[in-house]
Design a protein around this motif. Structure first.
Motif, PDB file in Angstrom:
ATOM      1  N   LEU A 248      12.520  37.356  -4.154  1.00  0.00           N
ATOM      2  CA  LEU A 248      13.879  37.218  -4.682  1.00  0.00           C
ATOM      3  C   LEU A 248      14.058  35.868  -5.360  1.00  0.00           C
ATOM      4  N   TRP A 249      15.127  35.777  -6.126  1.00  0.00           N
ATOM      5  CA  TRP A 249      15.469  34.542  -6.824  1.00  0.00           C
ATOM      6  C   TRP A 249      16.738  34.024  -6.176  1.00  0.00           C
ATOM      7  N   ALA A 250      16.642  32.864  -5.523  1.00  0.00           N
ATOM      8  CA  ALA A 250      17.735  32.403  -4.674  1.00  0.00           C
ATOM      9  C   ALA A 250      18.638  31.407  -5.382  1.00  0.00           C
ATOM     10  N   ASP A 251      19.948  31.631  -5.291  1.00  0.00           N
ATOM     11  CA  ASP A 251      20.891  30.580  -5.706  1.00  0.00           C
ATOM     12  C   ASP A 251      20.982  29.558  -4.582  1.00  0.00           C
ATOM     13  N   ASP A 252      20.873  30.053  -3.345  1.00  0.00           N
ATOM     14  CA  ASP A 252      20.979  29.183  -2.182  1.00  0.00           C
ATOM     15  C   ASP A 252      19.677  29.284  -1.383  1.00  0.00           C
ATOM     16  N   ALA A 253      18.711  28.403  -1.742  1.00  0.00           N
ATOM     17  CA  ALA A 253      17.383  28.495  -1.125  1.00  0.00           C
ATOM     18  C   ALA A 253      17.467  28.304   0.387  1.00  0.00           C
ATOM     19  N   LYS A 254      18.399  27.439   0.846  1.00  0.00           N
ATOM     20  CA  LYS A 254      18.480  27.134   2.296  1.00  0.00           C
ATOM     21  C   LYS A 254      18.797  28.390   3.096  1.00  0.00           C
ATOM     22  N   PHE A 255      19.705  29.201   2.559  1.00  0.00           N
ATOM     23  CA  PHE A 255      20.083  30.440   3.252  1.00  0.00           C
ATOM     24  C   PHE A 255      18.836  31.306   3.478  1.00  0.00           C
ATOM     25  N   TYR A 256      18.018  31.442   2.431  1.00  0.00           N
ATOM     26  CA  TYR A 256      16.830  32.307   2.551  1.00  0.00           C
ATOM     27  C   TYR A 256      15.731  31.644   3.382  1.00  0.00           C
ATOM     28  N   GLU A 257      15.643  30.309   3.309  1.00  0.00           N
ATOM     29  CA  GLU A 257      14.657  29.603   4.155  1.00  0.00           C
ATOM     30  C   GLU A 257      14.914  29.912   5.619  1.00  0.00           C
TER      31      GLU A 257
ATOM     32  N   HIS B  63      33.750  38.925   6.278  1.00  0.00           N
ATOM     33  CA  HIS B  63      32.733  39.212   7.307  1.00  0.00           C
ATOM     34  C   HIS B  63      31.548  38.248   7.246  1.00  0.00           C
ATOM     35  N   ARG B  64      31.715  37.129   6.557  1.00  0.00           N
ATOM     36  CA  ARG B  64      30.574  36.197   6.423  1.00  0.00           C
ATOM     37  C   ARG B  64      30.339  35.406   7.714  1.00  0.00           C
ATOM     38  N   GLY B  65      29.134  34.875   7.857  1.00  0.00           N
ATOM     39  CA  GLY B  65      28.797  34.017   9.002  1.00  0.00           C
ATOM     40  C   GLY B  65      28.608  34.790  10.297  1.00  0.00           C
ATOM     41  N   GLN B  66      28.412  36.090  10.204  1.00  0.00           N
ATOM     42  CA  GLN B  66      28.217  36.883  11.429  1.00  0.00           C
ATOM     43  C   GLN B  66      26.837  37.533  11.464  1.00  0.00           C
ATOM     44  N   GLY B  67      25.956  37.058  10.587  1.00  0.00           N
ATOM     45  CA  GLY B  67      24.581  37.560  10.620  1.00  0.00           C
ATOM     46  C   GLY B  67      24.354  38.842   9.830  1.00  0.00           C
ATOM     47  N   TYR B  68      25.374  39.306   9.085  1.00  0.00           N
ATOM     48  CA  TYR B  68      25.207  40.583   8.369  1.00  0.00           C
ATOM     49  C   TYR B  68      24.149  40.493   7.269  1.00  0.00           C
ATOM     50  N   ALA B  69      24.149  39.393   6.506  1.00  0.00           N
ATOM     51  CA  ALA B  69      23.175  39.296   5.404  1.00  0.00           C
ATOM     52  C   ALA B  69      21.739  39.270   5.969  1.00  0.00           C
ATOM     53  N   GLY B  70      21.585  38.602   7.123  1.00  0.00           N
ATOM     54  CA  GLY B  70      20.264  38.591   7.763  1.00  0.00           C
ATOM     55  C   GLY B  70      19.816  40.009   8.121  1.00  0.00           C
ATOM     56  N   GLN B  71      20.735  40.771   8.711  1.00  0.00           N
ATOM     57  CA  GLN B  71      20.404  42.176   9.071  1.00  0.00           C
ATOM     58  C   GLN B  71      20.151  43.004   7.818  1.00  0.00           C
TER      59      GLN B  71
ATOM     60  N   VAL C  41      22.520  39.877  -3.315  1.00  0.00           N
ATOM     61  CA  VAL C  41      22.857  39.921  -1.884  1.00  0.00           C
ATOM     62  C   VAL C  41      24.296  39.453  -1.691  1.00  0.00           C
ATOM     63  N   ALA C  42      25.122  40.274  -1.079  1.00  0.00           N
ATOM     64  CA  ALA C  42      26.551  39.933  -0.944  1.00  0.00           C
ATOM     65  C   ALA C  42      27.093  40.411   0.394  1.00  0.00           C
ATOM     66  N   THR C  43      27.863  39.539   1.045  1.00  0.00           N
ATOM     67  CA  THR C  43      28.623  39.949   2.239  1.00  0.00           C
ATOM     68  C   THR C  43      30.097  39.792   1.904  1.00  0.00           C
ATOM     69  N   HIS C  44      30.896  40.757   2.319  1.00  0.00           N
ATOM     70  CA  HIS C  44      32.343  40.688   2.061  1.00  0.00           C
ATOM     71  C   HIS C  44      32.887  39.381   2.643  1.00  0.00           C
TER      72      HIS C  44
ATOM     73  N   THR D 165      31.760  40.633  -5.767  1.00  0.00           N
ATOM     74  CA  THR D 165      31.200  39.335  -5.376  1.00  0.00           C
ATOM     75  C   THR D 165      30.674  38.571  -6.588  1.00  0.00           C
ATOM     76  N   PHE D 166      29.999  39.287  -7.498  1.00  0.00           N
ATOM     77  CA  PHE D 166      29.331  38.575  -8.596  1.00  0.00           C
ATOM     78  C   PHE D 166      30.141  38.555  -9.884  1.00  0.00           C
ATOM     79  N   GLY D 167      31.385  39.070  -9.844  1.00  0.00           N
ATOM     80  CA  GLY D 167      32.252  38.943 -11.021  1.00  0.00           C
ATOM     81  C   GLY D 167      32.672  40.295 -11.547  1.00  0.00           C
TER      82      GLY D 167
HETATM   83  C1  LIG Z   1      25.134  34.263   1.008  1.00  0.00           C
HETATM   84  C2  LIG Z   1      25.821  35.393   1.752  1.00  0.00           C
HETATM   85  C3  LIG Z   1      25.235  36.705   1.294  1.00  0.00           C
HETATM   86  C4  LIG Z   1      25.561  35.192   3.239  1.00  0.00           C
HETATM   87  O1  LIG Z   1      26.108  36.314   3.937  1.00  0.00           O
HETATM   88  P1  LIG Z   1      26.398  36.267   5.512  1.00  0.00           P
HETATM   89  O2  LIG Z   1      26.547  37.663   5.986  1.00  0.00           O
HETATM   90  O3  LIG Z   1      27.525  35.336   5.766  1.00  0.00           O
HETATM   91  O4  LIG Z   1      25.041  35.644   6.038  1.00  0.00           O
HETATM   92  P2  LIG Z   1      24.579  35.478   7.556  1.00  0.00           P
HETATM   93  O5  LIG Z   1      25.752  35.620   8.447  1.00  0.00           O
HETATM   94  O6  LIG Z   1      23.411  36.358   7.798  1.00  0.00           O
HETATM   95  O7  LIG Z   1      24.058  34.007   7.544  1.00  0.00           O
HETATM   96  C5  LIG Z   1      24.952  33.010   7.099  1.00  0.00           C
HETATM   97  C6  LIG Z   1      25.188  31.982   8.164  1.00  0.00           C
HETATM   98  O8  LIG Z   1      25.661  32.570   9.349  1.00  0.00           O
HETATM   99  C7  LIG Z   1      24.802  32.199  10.426  1.00  0.00           C
HETATM  100  N1  LIG Z   1      24.683  33.326  11.351  1.00  0.00           N
HETATM  101  C8  LIG Z   1      23.678  34.216  11.389  1.00  0.00           C
HETATM  102  N2  LIG Z   1      23.879  35.071  12.392  1.00  0.00           N
HETATM  103  C9  LIG Z   1      25.060  34.769  12.959  1.00  0.00           C
HETATM  104  C10 LIG Z   1      25.817  35.308  14.012  1.00  0.00           C
HETATM  105  N3  LIG Z   1      25.389  36.357  14.722  1.00  0.00           N
HETATM  106  N4  LIG Z   1      26.998  34.755  14.280  1.00  0.00           N
HETATM  107  C11 LIG Z   1      27.442  33.698  13.606  1.00  0.00           C
HETATM  108  N5  LIG Z   1      26.754  33.114  12.600  1.00  0.00           N
HETATM  109  C12 LIG Z   1      25.581  33.649  12.276  1.00  0.00           C
HETATM  110  C13 LIG Z   1      23.502  31.913   9.785  1.00  0.00           C
HETATM  111  O9  LIG Z   1      22.702  31.049  10.603  1.00  0.00           O
HETATM  112  C14 LIG Z   1      23.951  31.252   8.564  1.00  0.00           C
HETATM  113  O10 LIG Z   1      24.288  29.924   8.911  1.00  0.00           O
HETATM  114  P3  LIG Z   1      24.707  28.788   7.877  1.00  0.00           P
HETATM  115  O11 LIG Z   1      26.151  29.033   7.593  1.00  0.00           O
HETATM  116  O12 LIG Z   1      24.456  27.516   8.577  1.00  0.00           O
HETATM  117  O13 LIG Z   1      23.860  29.016   6.652  1.00  0.00           O
HETATM  118  C15 LIG Z   1      27.351  35.397   1.546  1.00  0.00           C
HETATM  119  O14 LIG Z   1      27.839  34.095   1.811  1.00  0.00           O
HETATM  120  C16 LIG Z   1      27.776  35.814   0.146  1.00  0.00           C
HETATM  121  O15 LIG Z   1      28.016  36.992  -0.128  1.00  0.00           O
HETATM  122  N6  LIG Z   1      27.894  34.814  -0.782  1.00  0.00           N
HETATM  123  C17 LIG Z   1      28.262  35.086  -2.172  1.00  0.00           C
HETATM  124  C18 LIG Z   1      27.138  35.741  -2.941  1.00  0.00           C
HETATM  125  C19 LIG Z   1      25.854  34.945  -2.904  1.00  0.00           C
HETATM  126  O16 LIG Z   1      25.839  33.742  -3.127  1.00  0.00           O
HETATM  127  N7  LIG Z   1      24.727  35.662  -2.637  1.00  0.00           N
HETATM  128  C20 LIG Z   1      23.412  35.081  -2.581  1.00  0.00           C
HETATM  129  C21 LIG Z   1      22.799  35.197  -3.928  1.00  0.00           C
HETATM  130  S1  LIG Z   1      21.258  34.347  -3.989  1.00  0.00           S
END
Ligand SMILES: CC(C)(COP(=O)(O)OP(=O)(O)OC[C@H]1O[C@@H](n2cnc3c(N)ncnc32)[C@H](O)[C@@H]1OP(=O)(O)O)[C@@H](O)C(=O)NCCC(=O)NCCS
Length: 357
Positions: A110-119, A83-91, A77-80, A19-21
């Motif tokens: 933490l130090w956020a690149d994407d503050a909105k995500f963490y907010e 599998h993004r957008g399914q709440g995995y990073a939140g869990q 913090v990285a999600t494959h 994810t990070f290079g």
């Molecule tokens: C940032 C990152 C970690 C997010 O991972 P993710 O697993 O997709 O995150 P989540 O699913 O928990 O949350 C992301 C979005 O899904 C939404 N979401 C949360 N639960 C959900 C669910 N059950 N179903 C669908 N969407 C959901 C969240 O509300 C959030 O919405 P948004 O797109 O409006 O922001 C991922 O995009 C990533 O690996 N990015 C590259 C590395 C990076 O930038 N890391 C952060 C460094 S600071």
């Protein structure tokens, strides 16, 4: 059936690396996390026997003027992508905070690149970091670079001894400082006195991050600035200069740079979420006067004083204890509402650039 711990850690590391290079030396940049002799670790979240989301965690004792507060750092913090957008990073964040709670951390940072995500996950900005913009032409205003040279491995113990003099910092062992300073992409300068003792040091860059930023330094102000002048003299002429990171508590450095008319930019330390509300109650009790009563409630903390009481939710608790940019607004309002004083608030937690993960 879940993956064995070792395989899980390996898969988590692969996910973070991809994810990070793939070209980055993450193990070199973040030894406290990737080298098993140190206290950091990787947390992974599995779905159908595959690690879909992963991050790094590191418990750190922050030194605040002789008092210690254990925080949990979260990074990488990285999600494959599949599998993004399914709440995995939140869990994953919740799991990371659970691990850190059991390691004694009272909040996650933490130090956020994407503050909105963490907010969205309940994180709020905390603390202060001041960055000074020092341009090439400012070099002449700084003390002469006498005795200034590049840092060598034989200097590391003396450099660590200067680091631990800071009143606000992450507590580090000598071995940790040595591992961090030997990472990739670091330019480090020291100043020697006439007897050959190291009296100051500065550190710029770290891997891909913090290039052009002096993100750690130690020693007396004049000697640190002599190192900065030495570094500016080594940079190519077309380079715009550099930034110098400074804690709000380094009053002498701030006053000196103000006198030199070096512009300052005030930022935040990082984003945080409380993981132990009971510990926050104890911080209020420690820093409030004797008439304060603190009671945990489902939505936060009830604070009671001679003039009244109020309930603070988790975000307000952080805004009172360690507000972004040191803004004392919430504490001032609390003092009026409760009829007592919090003379030592807000706290000024600080981590230098080498501590981020
Ligand atoms: C940032 C990152 C970690 C997010 O991972 P993710 O697993 O997709 O995150 P989540 O699913 O928990 O949350 C992301 C979005 O899904 C939404 N979401 C949360 N639960 C959900 C669910 N059950 N179903 C669908 N969407 C959901 C969240 O509300 C959030 O919405 P948004 O797109 O409006 O922001 C991922 O995009 C990533 O690996 N990015 C590259 C590395 C990076 O930038 N890391 C952060 C460094 S600071």
């Amino acid at each position: 059936m879940s993956l064995q711990t070792e395989i899980r850690t390996q898969r988590a590391q692969e996910l973070i690396q991809n994810t990070f290079g793939a070209d980055r030396d993450l193990a070199g940049e973040y030894p406290l996390v990737f080298d098993p002799t140190f206290s950091g670790s990787l947390v992974g979240l599995e779905h159908e026997n595959e690690v879909v989301s992963a991050c790094a965690v590191l418990p750190r004792d922050l030194v605040l003027n002789g008092w210690l507060m254990r925080v949990g750092l979260i990074g990488s913090v990285a999600t494959h992508p599949d599998h993004r957008g399914q709440g995995y990073a939140g869990q994953l964040l919740e799991r990371a905070e659970h691990v850190l709670f059991h390691q004694g951390a009272v909040l996650s940072l933490l130090w956020a690149d994407d503050a909105k995500f963490y907010e969205k996950k309940g994180y709020v900005p905390i603390g202060v970091e001041i960055d000074y913009k020092i341009e090439m032409q400012d070099a002449a205003k700084l003390p002469e670079a006498l005795g200034v040279r590049f840092m060598q491995s034989r200097d590391l113990a003396e450099v660590h001894a200067l680091y631990v003099r800071h009143s606000h910092r992450a507590d580090r062992t000598l071995a940790e400082t040595m591992a961090l300073l030997q990472g990739p992409g670091i330019t480090a300068i020291v100043r020697e006195d006439e007897a050959g003792a190291i009296v100051s040091y500065i550190v710029m860059g770290r891997g891909h991050d913090l290039q052009g930023m002096v993100h750690e330094w130690g020693g007396d102000t004049q000697s640190v600035l002599a190192c900065v002048r030495g570094l500016l003299q080594c940079l190519p002429e077309e380079c715009p200069g550099l930034y110098l990171m400074c804690p709000v508590t380094s009053v002498d450095m701030r006053q000196t740079l103000l006198d030199l008319e070096i512009p300052a930019l005030e930022g935040i330390l990082g984003m945080a979420r409380i993981i132990d509300m009971g510990a926050m109650a104890k911080i209020f009790e420690r820093f409030g006067d004797a008439r304060l009563t603190v009671t945990p409630e489902p939505e936060g903390l009830r604070l009671e004083g001679p003039a009244g009481s109020t309930v603070l939710d988790a975000q307000k608790v952080l805004l009172a204890l360690m507000p972004p940019q040191g803004n004392r607004g919430v504490v001032d309002a609390l003092e009026t509402e409760l009829g007592l004083r919090f003379d030592a608030l807000p706290l000024s937690p600080f981590t230098w650039g080498l501590d981020s993960i």
